[in-house]
Structure formats: structure tokens, C-alpha cells
Design an enzyme around this catalytic site. Structure first.
Site, mmCIF file in Angstrom:
data_model
loop_
_atom_site.group_PDB
_atom_site.id
_atom_site.type_symbol
_atom_site.label_atom_id
_atom_site.label_comp_id
_atom_site.label_asym_id
_atom_site.label_seq_id
_atom_site.Cartn_x
_atom_site.Cartn_y
_atom_site.Cartn_z
ATOM 1 C CE LYS C 80 -39.621 62.820 54.936
ATOM 2 N NZ LYS C 80 -38.513 62.281 55.769
ATOM 3 C CB SER C 155 -37.651 65.159 58.386
ATOM 4 O OG SER C 155 -37.403 63.874 57.831
ATOM 5 C CB SER C 179 -36.788 61.442 59.677
ATOM 6 O OG SER C 179 -35.939 62.540 59.940
#
Ligand SMILES: [Mg+2]
Ligand SMILES: [Zn+2]
Lengths: 488, 97, 488
Positions: C80, C155, C179
Site C-alpha cells: 500500500k 482505504s 481499511s
């Protein structure tokens, strides 16, 4: 109209740790810009603070030295404000639960007569908390440069109660505080190097009134003389406003050294809303009471306590103790010398006068720093010197020469006396012979003496001293001359 | 918070140092007031004597021992990332106090 | 599931060990797959194929020398864009960090390197991890591989989508309010959020420090367990990281821990707002556990409906301070038209941040500002403790808690963009877990009529990862939802 002046101080002191408050980057004054940085110092994305335990230890000692209560638990808060010298745009500090609570320190108001003790009183502290120093800005004509070397250096912020009433008290407070901090080894308090910085809060109220007036905060006071000047200027300024029936606005003001006046930085309306909240990256600190007691037991004697002891135990005059005691090294040097030879007054004079004088010259000639530890002299030197004066080996006259010599060479005084043959002569035969010559050589002086002019005899001592290079025992010489003249 | 909560968007945006267009202010202001309205729920609970929770774990005394100096970056590392750099230092437009 | 890019870590580490293919071949297969499908999925903000292949080559050489490092050696793991990788960009899907290259590895990345993993690419996300749909990226909108018209969740949407699409063998995400788990559920993969403090946050660009945790996305619970074993542990660079307690050989423990368990089901999680198909799927899962002899206990988490407001106060307050460092001074976006330091801040931040980030910074600034702190932030901190208390009570009776991960399956792109509150409610089942600092995992539990994945959330006790994994693993192995792959 007459006013009571109310002054409170906030002092930021850089704590002498090798590394920074929340990361292992080292700090030293005067390094090349941005060479003492790491990811945490720069507040790079993803970095986190980790507490330097040494800062807690040193600040605890400071708090104990200043008579504070050490908190059971202290915590970390974020003080949020934007400024280019602040890498994270928040400062890690202690708002809700500081490490040190309360405290008070003894100050001495300078007496008009420098040679007499001034009035002593205690000034109350509110708290001491730990926080991190921001970086350093250099304002150039068109832009501003940022050096982050200083960012993250541990600061102890010492906050007093509004407990002072004159610039003189503020100055006395700062001097006493510096001595205590240096004694405790927390900081060298060199204001030029920014190791100690002072903000002053000043307000006026009608004489005797209970309610405090509106205060202003003076920033950027980076020398004790600035503190004095800024406070005096502010007292004047506020008095003028109040005299004209005006109102003092609560504001932060900056002292301008060059113009010798202060100007408003920001008023209460636009004052910061710091949005303090507990820092989620740092865990609270639970103070270990046994460790606190350990630290307490290793604190040095406070300067004023030492001064009282020196005056009581050694009968030293204020003029001497006021030189010795504010300086931990000097006073410890003095006490160490007593172990070689117990002659407090004599030794105190050599330390407070001769030693400091020699150090001063040396400094003046740039030979060495004005610092006892860096001179060749040890306490034993001065102790021995005192000893050989008191046992009559040398006269005080000769001692002066010996002192200069041992300061320069570091040789022990007795060795110097041996080498230079400075030993005081007690050989009566030799001196008697010289005396007879002197009497024979100066009938005029002898006559005057006989006519009752005691002083005239000194004229006869001169040649004898000259002949013995000053080594003749003055007492013995005096007796001998009188005896011979009376006999003759 | 009895009356409908309302954000003074100009004051808060200035505190947060974020420039917002008038459109942004209008849109954001409305949305935030709704969100604050939703937060009113919290007033229903009794929190007397509840210890505020600042950390997910109750841990104390996490620190670095020894005060030993660690590694540092050369100024070049900062130079590489800084928008403007001169004489070993980061440059910003003049700071006016 | 024959293609390399859809295999699991366990399968691939076996075949790498058996020499059936090399890490270079595997990594090349992933690069090719990404090149062919990422145009549709848009999971990667950027990737560095050469760098990945170089790491793979090193891994193959290591293995050839008989020095293979374990199950992760040679396996490409997608990262990420909020985790720092040395000499790679870390943009956090924001314009603010468009040109920033991190000079250091996050601790979890360093640990994966030590385990031999191939650090692969920069995965898309909601800007600074703020969002539940990955639509708040300044670079691109990631599609859900199961229906390109729908969002992947967020997210960590890029991490979930990339894994589901076969563009990585496993990925890392971060979870502040769901997330990891919510996008995992919406993309039909396993996603796990550890106990707070189990994985170091050093190198995780902070959104909400007291809630953020790094965690794995994987095809199976076992793969997730393997990744967790490699990443967990106390880190000297993160004061909030903790020495793990209890069983940490998670993968091995899966074989032993077979239940039956006492499983809690909180009725609060099946009320209004839940999609009927999701509800049905989770109830079916609960029935399965019952059929396996597990005792299903109705529990209550009475403060659940306060989790969202508490979360959006605590998280935005911390974020408003955490994101203050993005100011245009040292490394982040600097506005072109600035003439003084203040406009440097306001314009750079006005230009650099997207709408949702601005919304949350303003909200967080407000709840901390003077006059509102007690009413919002302080109160939220207290209710947070009540929410923790709910879980502690529940875990007196049960080994783990079963809930839906998300109230709805993946929704259409743009559907909630203009209704932040509706968007905030997508995390209604995951948020309270972060507030309480507990571990939780989402495992595929079925599909909707229209073929969208649904996820079951298993919540464990603090540091109860071993049991949590075992509970999830038992369900997963008895079903084949996790073997389904989208056709792109
Ligand atoms: Mg202050
Ligand atoms: Zn301060």
C-alpha cells in the site's frame, strides 16, 4: 500614580544530553547546518518519537535542585502551531501532567554596597516541563533559511509564579537559577549559545490592589541585561498608558536589542489556539520513587547553603564567599585545599584573589580559559603553599613569587622554594652581622629611633633584607635591631 | 451543544492553514454541520468518572536508554527532497512576524 | 486456479523449494499479469519491475546456495502506498507527496525483506488512507475486479483489488477503521487487522496514530498467518509497539486449534442498514459454526452505535495534527505563488490535499479547538473506553465474535462520493474493533446474486490472533469461496 509591578518568568533551558529528546541524533552547538539530522528530526512521513530516558533523569535532578515535587506520572501532549522551524508543526511538550510541580528558589538582591550581603528571599515556581526545541531560522533580505540541527534538543521550561516585583528581582532570580542549573550539571546556561532563554510576563496594578492587571509577554530576551532593560522599558510603557487612563492590551511583544524598545508581535485576539491533546505516539512515564530518591541523594549542596556554611564554619567574609560559592568548581577546589592544610582564611584568599587573578591574566593573554580545571594548579598546591607560610618556611612576600611560579609551571611550592633557595633565613649569626653593619652605616636613623621615632628603624631593615634577598625573618630582624641599638 | 452545531469555517481553516475557495467553504461547511449533528448522539451517554482513553494499550515507561548517538543524514538527503535549498539550508519565503 | 498468479504463498513456497519455478519466473508472471489487467483494475499507482526482478534474482541465488529464508522467500508482496520503502516513492495517493522518495524502509517492510519477500509496487488507496472506496485518490480510481463498475472498498482498495486480480500473491494494507477488512470483504479475499501494537507503525505514514495498524491481505487465512508471523514484534522505533503475548506460531497453530469454540454474535450488528443478502450470508456462516458444535452466544455491545461518532472525532483530531507536517517546507508540495511563509502553508495545503482530507483536517481541528475540546474530543475519548469495556465484558463469555465485515457489498462508483456521512457508515462494523485495539479478520463468506463477494468478520481477544485465525480458517477450509477468482 504608584503601581505594584508583577513579574513572572518562563525560562527555556537546553538540557545537556548527548542525543536529542525523541531520537538518537546527536546535538552540539555550532555544527555545520543540517548535519545533526535524521528522519525523526525532519519529521519525515512515517517517523515516530522515542523518548530519551536521560532527559527524564536530568530534568528530575533539576526539579529536585529547585525544590519541585516530582510527579507520580507525567505525560506528553502535542502543542499545535505552524511555523517553518517546527518540522512536525506541533511541539511535543507536557501540558496536562508535567514532570516537576511547584518549587521555589532562593535569590539574593544585590546590595548597594557590593561588599555586603544583599537581602535574600524565595521566588515560587509553578512547574518545570520537558519539551523539544525547534530548528533555527536565519532571516535574509528576501527569504528565510532553516537549519534543523537544534530541532529536537531537550528543553526544560521553568515557569515561575508571578512572584517578582522589579527588574532587579528578575535579574537576581536568573543569576540564582543559572548557578543552581550549572551546579546540578543540567546545562552550561550559555545565553549566547541559546542554552538559556527567557520570556518575561509583566503587569502593573495600583499600589496595594489585589487584582492583577493585564499582562504582556516579552519574548527574545537572550541576555540578562536584555531581561533587565526589557522589563524596565515595559514597566515604563505600561505606567504611561495607565497614567493617561488607557488600557494595557494583553499581547506578546518582541524586545529589539538594537532599538532598545519592544514592539507588539500579536495580540490576544489573534493569539494561538494550540489545540493541545495527548500525544498518541508516546507512552506516559511513571516515576520510580526509589530512583527519584537516589537522584535526590546525589544532588550538590545549593550555593547559598554553602555560602552560609563557609561563613559559619570558616569565618570567611562575604566578599570572599560571594566569590567562591556561586562557582561550584572554585568552592570545591577551596575545600579540597583545606585537606592538605587547614588554614581556611589564608587559602580562601589565595583561591578567591591570587588564583582568580592569575586565571584572569592567563585568559587575557589567551593562554587558557578562565577555568580552574584547566589551570596547572591543584588544591594540594595552594594547601602546601599555606602550610609553608604558616610554618615560617617562607614569608608572604616570597609566597607571591612562589604562587606566580607554581601557577606557570605547576611545580609544587616546596619544590620551588628548594630550587630557588627562597627558604626564610633564621640564622641569627648572619643576620646579627648584617644588622651591625646596617646600624654602623646609618647613625642618622639610629639617632631618630633613639629620639623615639619607632619608624626610623625600618630604614635599617632595608639593607639587611636586600642582603638576604628578603629571606630574613622579619620578626626576628625587628627584635635583633632593637636589641642591638638598646645595647649599643 | 443544544443548538444545532455550526463550524466557523474561516476560523478553523485558518487554524489548519488550509486555503479554501468560497465554494469549498460553502460545501464543506454544510457537510460538517451535518456530521456534527450526527455526533450529538454522544451527549446521550453518561461519561461521569470515565477515564479518557488516549492509547489502545495501557503501557508506561517506553524509552531509549544510554543516550548514545545514532546515525545522522548528510545535508544532501534533505537537499534532495527540499523544494528550495541554499548554503546547506532549506529556503522558505521570508517569515514576517 | 492453475495460473501462478492465483496461487497461494504456501503452494508457491513449496514449488519454489521443489524448483518447479524460480522467483524470477514467478515475479515476471506477476509483472505480466499486472501489465495485462491493471489497465482495467488500476490497483497500482506505480511499480518498479526492474527492482522487483532484481530482488527475485537475489532470492533465487539465495535458494540455489541452500540459504532460502522460509515460506516468503521469493514471493512478490504488493505494498500500500502509505508504507515507506527505501528509495521508492510513498505518495499516499496524494498530490502532496507527488515527488517524495522515502530514504528509509518501514519496519514491516524491513522484516519482509529479512524473510526474503519481493517488495512489489505502490498500491492505490484513499488519499492518506481517508475513505472507504479508494475514490479519494489523487491519481486514479481503482475498480473492483468482480465488477469494474463498483468500488473495491477502502482505504486499502488497491491492495484488495490487486490481490483479487492476481497482480500480487499477497499485499499489505493499513487499517484505521476497517481499511483492510472492508475492502477484503468487498473483493473476496482475506484481510486481517492485528491487535494494536503487534506490528510496528514505523514507516506507516500516520493517519490516526492510536488506531492505525499494518496488516496482510492474502488468498487464505494460512497465508495471512504466515505474513503476520514475519511482521509482528516490538520495535525500538515505535513506542506503541508491544512484545507479543501468547501463541504467535499462527500457521502451525491452525493445524492444532480445531475448536469447538464459544462464539459471540452481537445483535447490534444485524439491525438497520444491513443488506439482506449480507445478513443471510453471515447467518448461514453462523449456522455452519453451530453445526460444527460451536456454542453460539448472543452478546451485546451496547455502545456500538456510538463507534462511528467516536471514531470520526478521535481519528480526525489525530489526523489534523499528524498531517500538519505536510506544509510545503521540507519535502511536500510547495505552491508556486507564495510570497511569505503563511501563504506558503495555506496555499500549499490548499492545493496539495483533496476534498476528503481537507474535510477531516477541518473537522479534527475543530473538535480540538478551544471551547469544543471537552464537548467533542474529551467526551469521545471517554466513550471510547466504554466501547472497550463492552468488548471486555463480551470476551469474558466467548472466544471470538462473529459479525458481517461490511453492511453492504461493493457499491457503484460515485454512489456515496457526495454524502460523506453515508460513506462513514460503510465502516460501522469494523470501526469499534480499532477503537478497542482488538484483532479481527475478514474471510469470504459467499456472493450476492449479482456475484459480488461478501465477508465474515471474526473478532479476537487482544493478542488472541492464534484463536481468531483458527476460527476463520475452519470456516474457510470447509467452503470454497476463497478459491473463486474474478474473470477479467
Ligand atoms: Mg511557554
Ligand atoms: Zn516552551
Amino acid at each position: 500614580m504608584d503601581y505594584d509591578v508583577v513579574i513572572g518568568l518562563e525560562i527555556h533551558v537546553q538540557i545537556k544530553t548527548r542525543t536529542k529528546m525523541f531520537t538518537a541524533a546527536p546535538y552540539s552547538y555550532g555544527a555545520e547546518p543540517n548535519t545533526l539530522i535524521d528522519p525523526v528530526v525532519l519529521g519525515l512521513p512515517g517517523t515516530l518519537p522515542v523518548l530519551n530516558h536521560e532527559a527524564i533523569e536530568k530534568c528530575t535532578s533539576l526539579g529536585l535542585m529547585l525544590g519541585c515535587e516530582i510527579a507520580e506520572v507525567c505525560k506528553w501532549d502535542r502543542k499545535n502551531y505552524f511555523y517553518p522551524d517546527s518540522p512536525k508543526n506541533y511541539q511535543l511538550t507536557q501540558n496536562e501532567q508535567p514532570l516537576c510541580i511547584g518549587g521555589e528558589i532562593e535569590i539574593e538582591l544585590a546590595d548597594a554596597a557590593r561588599n555586603a550581603a544583599g537581602e535574600h528571599r524565595w521566588v515560587k515556581l509553578n512547574r518545570i516541563h520537558l519539551e523539544e526545541d525547534p530548528g533555527k531560522l536565519t532571516h535574509e533580505s528576501f527569504d528565510t533559511l532553516i537549519d534543523f540541527n537544534r530541532a529536537g534538543v531537550p528543553l526544560a521550561e521553568i515557569v515561575t509564579e508571578p512572584d517578582m516585583s522589579s527588574s532587579a528581582e528578575a535579574v537576581a532570580f536568573l543569576n540564582a537559577l543559572r548557578n543552581l542549573i550549572i551546579y546540578a550539571g543540567i546545562s552550561d546556561c550559555d545565553m549566547e549559545k541559546g542554552q538559556l532563554r527567557c520570556d518575561a510576563n509583566v503587569s502593573l496594578k495600583p499600589k496595594g490592589s489585589e487584582t492583577l492587571g493585564t499582562r504582556t509577554e516579552m519574548k527574545n530576551l537572550n541576555s540578562i541585561s536584555n531581561v533587565k532593560a526589557a522589563i524596565e522599558y515595559e514597566i515604563e510603557r505600561q505606567a504611561d498608558i495607565l497614567d493617561e487612563g488607557g488600557e494595557v492590551t494583553q499581547e506578546t511583544r518582541r524586545w529589539d536589542v538594537d532599538q532598545g524598545c519592544s514592539f507588539s508581535l500579536r495580540s490576544k485576539e489573534e493569539a494561538h489556539d494550540y489545540r493541545y491533546f495527548p500525544d498518541p505516539d508516546l507512552m506516559p512515564v511513571q516515576m520510580d520513587r526509589t530512583r527519584v530518591d537516589e537522584l535526590k541523594s546525589t544532588l550538590p549542596e545549593r550555593p547559598f547553603d554553602k555560602q552560609r556554611r563557609f561563613e559559619a564554619d570558616f569565618g570567611l567574609p562575604y566578599t570572599v564567599t560571594t566569590v567562591l560559592c556561586p562557582n561550584r568548581e572554585l568552592s570545591e577546589f577551596f575545600e579540597a585545599a583545606l585537606e592538605t592544610h587547614n588554614a581556611p582564611k589564608l587559602i580562601a584568599n589565595y583561591v578567591a584573589n591570587d588564583l582568580l587573578r592569575e586565571l584572569a591574566d592567563a585568559a587575557a593573554h589567551g593562554e587558557q580559559d578562565l577555568d580552574v580545571s584547566e589551570s596547572k594548579l591543584t588544591p594540594a598546591h595552594i594547601g602546601t603553599l599555606a602550610k609553608i607560610i604558616e610554618d615560617g618556611t617562607i614569608s608572604k612576600q616570597i609566597a607571591k613569587e612562589v604562587f606566580t611560579d607554581m601557577f606557570a609551571t605547576g611545580e609544587m611550592p616546596d619544590a620551588i622554594v628548594e630550587k630557588k633557595g627562597l627558604k626564610q633565613s633564621n640564622d641569627s649569626e648572619e643576620i646579627e652581622a648584617l644588622c651591625r653593619d646596617a646600624i654602623a652605616g646609618n647613625p642618622k636613623a639610629v639617632g631618630q629611633y633613639k629620639d623615639g621615632n619607632e619608624k626610623a628603624i625600618n630604614a635599617l631593615k632595608g639593607p639587611v633584607m636586600k642582603a638576604t634577598k628578603g629571606k630574613a625573618n622579619p620578626a626576628m630582624l625587628d627584635q635583633l635591631l632593637k636589641k642591638l641599638i638598646d645595647e649599643g | 451543544m443544544s443548538t444545532k452545531p455550526h463550524i466557523d469555517i474561516d476560523y478553523v481553516a485558518n487554524l489548519a492553514r488550509i486555503e479554501l475557495s468560497d465554494d469549498e467553504k460553502a460545501k464543506l461547511g454544510g457537510q460538517l454541520d451535518d456530521i456534527l449533528g450526527y455526533f450529538e448522539k454522544l451527549n446521550a451517554v453518561d461519561v461521569d468518572g470515565v477515564e479518557p482513553m488516549a492509547h489502545a494499550q495501557a503501557v508506561y515507561n517506553v524509552w531509549r536508554e544510554g543516550d548514545e548517538a545514532g546515525e545522522t543524514y548528510a545535508p544532501e538527503v534533505l537537499k534532495k527532497m527540499a523544494p528550495e535549498f541554499r548554503d546547506g539550508q532549506v529556503v522558505v519565503p521570508k517569515v514576517v512576524e | 486456479m492453475s495460473e501462478l498468479h492465483f496461487k497461494t504463498i504456501t503452494e508457491l513456497s513449496a514449488s519454489l523449494e521443489a524448483g518447479e519455478q524460480t522467483s524470477v519466473e514467478l515475479t515476471q508472471a506477476i509483472i505480466d499479469r499486472t501489465a495485462s489487467v491493471d489497465g482495467k483494475v488500476k490497483a497500482f499507482i506505480s511499480y518498479d519491475a526492474e527492482d522487483a526482478l532484481a530482488q527475485a534474482k537475489t532470492s533465487d541465488e539465495r535458494r540455489a546456495a541452500g540459504k532460502a529464508l522460509g515460506p516468503l522467500d521469493g514471493i512478490p508482496i504488493g505494498i500500500k502506498d502509505v508504507l515507506t520503502v527505501k528509495d521508492q516513492p510513498v505518495r499516499c495517493a496524494s498530490k502532496m507527496l507527488e515527488n517524495y522518495i522515502s530514504p528509509f524502509d518501514a519496519t514491516c517492510i524491513a522484516k519482509l525483506r529479512e524473510a526474503g519477500a519481493i517488495i512489489w509496487g505502490r498500491l492505490n488507496m484513499d488519499e492518506f488512507a481517508m475513505g472507504s472506496s479508494t475514490e479519494n485518490s489523487a491519481y486514479q480510481t481503482t475498480a473492483n475486479p468482480w465488477d469494474l463498475e463498483t468500488i473495491p472498498g477502502g482505504s486499502s482498495g488497491g491492495s484488495a483489488a490487486a490481490l483479487a486480480a492476481g497482480e500480487a500473491i499477497a499485499t499489505l494494507g493499513t487499517d484505521t477503521g476497517g481499511s483492510i477488512r472492508q475492502p477484503a470483504a468487498l473483493c473476496g479475499v482475506v484481510g486481517m487487522k492485528p491487535t494494536y501494537g503487534l506490528v510496528s507503525r514505523y514507516g506507516l505514514v500516520a493517519f490516526a496514530s492510536s488506531l492505525d495498524q499494518v496488516g496482510p491481505f492474502a488468498r487464505t487465512v494460512e497465508d495471512a498467518a504466515i505474513l503476520m508471523e514475519a511482521m509482528l514484534g516490538k520495535d525500538d522505533l515505535d513506542s506503541t509497539s508491544i512484545e507479543p503475548q501468547g501463541e504467535t506460531n499462527y500457521a502451525a497453530a491452525l493445524k492444532e486449534k480445531k475448536g469447538p469454540w464459544k462464539l459471540g454474535v452481537p445483535q447490534e450488528f444485524f439491525g438497520e442498514g444491513i443488506d439482506p443478502e449480507v445478513k443471510a450470508s453471515i447467518e448461514k456462516a453462523i449456522d455452519w459454526y453451530k453445526s460444527q458444535g460451536c456454542e453460539i452466544v448472543d452478546i451485546s455491545l451496547p455502545h456500538s452505535d456510538l463507534a462511528v461518532p467516536v471514531y470520526y472525532i478521535v481519528a480526525t483530531a489525530e489526523a489534523s495534527s499528524n498531517l500538519a507536517r505536510f506544509d510545503g517546507v521540507r519535502y511536500s508540495h510547495r505552491s508556486k505563488d507564495v510570497n511569505d511563509a503563511l501563504t506558503l502553508f495555506t496555499k500549499s495545503r490548499g492545493e496539495g490535499f483533496g476534498d476528503e482530507v481537507k474535510r477531516r483536517i477541518i473537522l479534527g481541528t475543530y473538535v480540538l479547538s478551544s471551547g469544543y475540546y471537552d464537548a467533542y474530543y474529551l467526551r469521545a475519548q471517554k466513550v471510547r473506553r466504554l466501547i472497550l469495556g463492552d468488548f471486555e465484558k463480551a470476551f469474558d463469555q466467548v472466544d471470538a465474535i462473529l459479525t458481517p465485515t461490511s453492511p453492504t457489498p461493493a457499491f457503484k462508483r460515485g454512489e456515496r462520493s457526495d454524502d460523506p456521512l453515508a460513506m462513514y457508515l460503510s465502516d460501522i462494523y469494523t470501526i469499534s474493533v480499532n477503537l478497542a485495539g482488538l484483532p479481527a479478520i475478514s474471510v469470504p463468506s459467499g456472493f450476492t446474486e449479482s456475484g459480488l463477494p461478501i465477508g465474515l468478520q471474526v473478532i479476537g481477544k487482544a493478542f488472541g490472533e492464534a484463536d481468531m485465525f483458527a476460527v476463520a480458517h475452519a470456516f474457510e477450509q470447509a467452503h470454497d469461496y476463497h478459491r473463486q477468482t474474478p474473470n477479467l
